[in-house]
Design an enzyme around this catalytic site. Sequence first.
Site, PDB file in Angstrom:
ATOM      1  N   ASP A  86      72.028  47.938  95.365  1.00  0.00           N
ATOM      2  CA  ASP A  86      72.681  49.200  95.024  1.00  0.00           C
ATOM      3  C   ASP A  86      74.187  49.025  94.944  1.00  0.00           C
ATOM      4  O   ASP A  86      74.763  48.055  95.452  1.00  0.00           O
ATOM      5  CB  ASP A  86      72.317  50.292  96.032  1.00  0.00           C
ATOM      6  CG  ASP A  86      72.708  49.930  97.469  1.00  0.00           C
ATOM      7  OD1 ASP A  86      72.646  48.732  97.814  1.00  0.00           O
ATOM      8  OD2 ASP A  86      73.065  50.839  98.242  1.00  0.00           O
ATOM      9  N   GLU A 150      72.048  49.709 100.858  1.00  0.00           N
ATOM     10  CA  GLU A 150      73.106  49.202 101.745  1.00  0.00           C
ATOM     11  C   GLU A 150      74.345  50.071 101.688  1.00  0.00           C
ATOM     12  O   GLU A 150      75.062  50.201 102.680  1.00  0.00           O
ATOM     13  CB  GLU A 150      73.456  47.762 101.355  1.00  0.00           C
ATOM     14  CG  GLU A 150      74.344  47.027 102.364  1.00  0.00           C
ATOM     15  CD  GLU A 150      75.833  47.250 102.172  1.00  0.00           C
ATOM     16  OE1 GLU A 150      76.610  46.897 103.079  1.00  0.00           O
ATOM     17  OE2 GLU A 150      76.240  47.783 101.097  1.00  0.00           O
TER      18      GLU A 150
END
Length: 441
Positions: A86, A150
């Site tokens: 991400d 994350e």
Amino acid sequence: MAEQVDSSALDEVVRFTSDLIRIDTTNSGDGECRERPAAEYAAALLAETGLEPTLLERTPGRTNVVARIEGTDPGADALLVHGHLDVVPAEAADWSVPPFSGEIRDGVVWGRGAIDMKNMDAMILAVVRGWARAGVRPRRDIVIAFTADEEASARDGSGFLADEHPDLFEGCTEGISESGAFTFHDGRGNQLYPIAAGERGTGWLKLTARGTAGHGSKVNKANAVSRLAAAIHRIGEYHWPVRLTPTVRAALVELAGIYGLEADPDAPGFDVDGFLEKLGPTAGLVEPTVRNSANPTMLRSGYKVNVVPGEATAYVDGRFVPGGEEEFRTTLDRLTGPDVDWEFHHREVALQAPVDTPTFAKMRAAVAEFAPEGRVVPYCMSGGTDAKQFSRLGIRGYGFSPLRTPEGFDYQALFHGVDERVPVEALHFGTRVLDRYLRTA
């Protein structure tokens, strides 16, 4: 040691970085991110090497990938190599190029994730595929993990993997991931390569002040907004005391040697701030991690200018050094005072890993082979990574995602910044260094 990185790997790392950038995995923290297309892309590339990647989700679309490469020494501890899929949001209007174009221009790959951290994901994939072509096996088992989430809480990513699938990481004692072994130009002609061996803990806070609601024209001695503002002012102005950890001590000693300075961090009365002033720009590597911190970031209150609200809230980005959480808590109790409550909006542990180990020495040697002009130094990250969640499994984390960049290229400023980009040559360097380290780890 013979290099196993072939021309195909060097081509692939650039292509993979660009391809991954074009897969929009924006994580705004609202749960709407979908990493699955990027996870499927990475899994397919791993599967082509004969590995059997596993795709796992806590929430539909929030996909993680895990695969294991068997080493030649079955008695050796395993190594975790992980990267997140991400990225943080990007406002296209602020960029010179569309942030999800993956454009390659003048030897540079542009786009969100070029530094944080689809570049490292691509390097991992390129190295593994290069090994498959050359028939290389590492000494120890290597577990590859590409994670979701994350950039928010990691609940759908490394937290989920550590809590629900610890068997996939059996035998892993150490791990490497982002934010280390990058070029830091100090403005004096030196090239430093900081390798992370620690992270400050995360203490994102929600503050709530309560008072008496009423008309804005009346006297109000229990104004929630005023109470909150006073607490926020105290927090913002507070000067936290110095708290040196072993990693930071080691960094100070090595930097003193590089610059010919005297430094004994254990000596009574050692003036850390005075020492940092002598380092010039290099102080930026250490300064955020010599003490705890708390920065107010968000305020919310009221719904109409002539109405005193009964409640006001604020958010604070707090960080604490390894061993500093208790002091962090008691200090916040004092600074918020009796009229403001605080709670953790998100909390994660501080980390510390030893630097006097064969693991750190091998990372140092891998960088030195391809950047002999550089000086490797340990450092502690001011923020955090997925290593926090994986530490629940007893895995000691290091920041090691190598890049060699030219002077004037501000690596750290591009994390979450506008016009994020990475030079092609930096990707080639990183792939070579990563290959060297993983084959000797």
